[in-house]
Scaffold this active site. Structure first.
Site, PDB file in Angstrom:
ATOM      1  N   GLY A 385       0.803  -1.209   0.000  1.00 40.66           N
ATOM      2  CA  GLY A 385       0.000   0.000   0.000  1.00 40.66           C
ATOM      3  C   GLY A 385       0.841   1.265   0.000  1.00 40.66           C
ATOM      4  O   GLY A 385       1.687   1.447   0.872  1.00 40.66           O
ATOM      5  N   SER A 386       0.640   2.170  -0.946  1.00 42.10           N
ATOM      6  CA  SER A 386       1.578   3.279  -1.059  1.00 42.10           C
ATOM      7  C   SER A 386       1.071   4.304  -2.069  1.00 42.10           C
ATOM      8  O   SER A 386      -0.091   4.300  -2.448  1.00 42.10           O
ATOM      9  CB  SER A 386       2.952   2.753  -1.475  1.00 42.10           C
ATOM     10  OG  SER A 386       2.806   1.884  -2.591  1.00 42.10           O
TER      11      SER A 386
END
Length: 418
Positions: A385-386
């Site tokens: 997640g980013s």
């Protein structure tokens, strides 16, 4: 009595073999350059997989000069070239010594460097004299601890100074590390004629789907934990938890093949999969007093997390800024820990920022300063997640996406050069 045909590279006492995968990595720069070029293959031995890979990588306008590892091997190497047929014979020349070779755009060393640091340094000094401006040399060294430490240490030092890429090839007996060195800077225009390079960190599962090496490691750790739990508590079913987690952990690192829009030279492609958060004109103090068009993309935990270069260019800087770990979809993520990759291109300076998120805490970056990146080429990933931000010169590019749009890394066109 034979003698070395390549000064500074004596015949190794314990030859290190190179398999098909290592040969493909060594010749990757030759295979991805789509324009006519002259290549030089040195230290070739009879039966060399690297010679076969180099011949197979040649395009119609290419030429290749081959220098055997030892002068008395010339007839055998020449016979192998002839065995590839008339097409190869017309483009490949075999000579008896390196000093007689012309300067090359790409040099491939067909035998791993072994021995002392002095031997390796002498060999590299000799190679540099036979490269054109911006030319690259591809060379392997043993990767096992304690094997030829002098040459390994010298190649590590040279890579820190002149490295244009480094790949660990585990599927070789023994494993080797391939270094690509560029002793003089290449012009950004050179990147425009390149295709994405082959990287052994991307493991093929099917023709259209690869798995990043991080996925292999994650699955192995989960399965190892399951096995250890089963041995420690044979009557318990706790081992099922890590066993069932192995497949999702590997799937997070999936690396699908992508069709880059090569037919549109003005296209800028997405640096990652995800949803567009913002498209805005701004100045970022971390990048100087320049106006940029920034396109920010949020990656959920379900998205592919491989990062790709949005344009073709030369890496001129890479730096990491400190910060927090706010949720990547929130404005506060602007100040998260981030890695910036700065590219010089024919259209101006382009920057890709890999930002961490609330869950993402690890950024993987695989291209050193001096490397050339093709448009759509893999250069790293972010774990769990980013967000990725692409910065384009504000007056030179126009955005083609808006907040809420879904994009596909390496395939979706997010902007176009004016």
């Amino acid at each position: 009595m034979s003698y070395s045909a390549v000064p500074g590279v004596p015949g190794p006492r314990r030859p290190v073999g190179l398999g098909d995968r290592a040969a493909r990595v060594l010749t990757a720069e030759l295979a991805r350059d789509n324009t006519a070029k002259h290549a030089l293959l040195v230290a070739a031995v009879p039966g060399s997989t690297v010679l076969r890979a180099a011949v197979q990588a040649l395009l119609p306008g290419d030429t290749l000069t081959v220098v055997p590892a030892e002068a008395d091997q010339l007839p055998q190497v020449q016979a192998e070239v002839t065995g590839h047929g008339r097409w190869a014979s017309d483009r490949v020349r075999v000579i008896d010594s390196l000093p007689a070779a012309d300067a090359a755009d790409i040099m491939v060393v067909a035998s791993p460097l072994t021995g002392s640091a002095e031997d390796a340094r002498a060999a590299l000094d000799g190679f540099a004299k036979h490269l054109t401006e911006g030319g690259v040399v591809s060379v392997a060294v043993p990767a096992l601890p304690g094997s030829s430490e002098g040459a390994v240490a010298e190649l590590d030092r040279q890579a820190a100074l002149f490295g244009a890429g480094s790949d660990l090839v585990l599927r070789n007996a023994p494993p080797v590390r391939v270094h690509k060195l560029r002793f003089t800077a290449a012009a950004p225009e050179r990147a425009e004629r390149l295709g994405p390079v082959f990287r052994p960190s991307s493991v093929p599962l099917t023709r259209g789907m690869h798995l990043d090496s991080n996925g292999v490691a994650a699955a192995a750790i989960a399965l190892g934990l399951a096995a250890a739990t089963r041995l420690a508590r044979p009557r318990s079913r706790l081992w099922l938890l890590p066993a069932l987690a192995a497949a999702p952990a590997a799937a997070f690192f999936r690396d699908p093949q992508r069709d880059v829009p090569d037919e549109d030279p003005d296209a800028v492609v997405a640096a990652s999969d995800g949803r567009v958060l913002a498209v805005e004109r701004l100045r970022d103090e971390r990048l100087g007093a320049t106006d940029y068009l920034r396109i920010a993309v949020f990656l959920s935990i379900l998205d592919v997390h491989i990062n790709r270069s949005p344009v073709a260019g030369r890496v001129v800087d890479h730096f990491v800024t400190d910060g927090g770990f706010a949720a990547a979809m929130k404005p506060q993520a602007e100040h998260n820990v981030a890695a910036y990759t700065v590219l010089d291109t024919v259209r101006g300076r382009v920057v890709v920022a890999q930002r961490t998120g609330m869950i993402a805490r690890r950024i993987v970056h695989r291209v050193p300063v001096g490397a050339l990146l093709a448009r759509g080429e893999r250069f790293g990933l972010i774990r769990f997640g980013s967000r990725t931000d692409v910065y384009l010169p504000a007056d030179a590019a126009a955005a083609l996406v808006g907040p809420g749009d879904r994009v596909v890394g390496g395939a979706s066109v997010i902007a176009r050069w004016r």
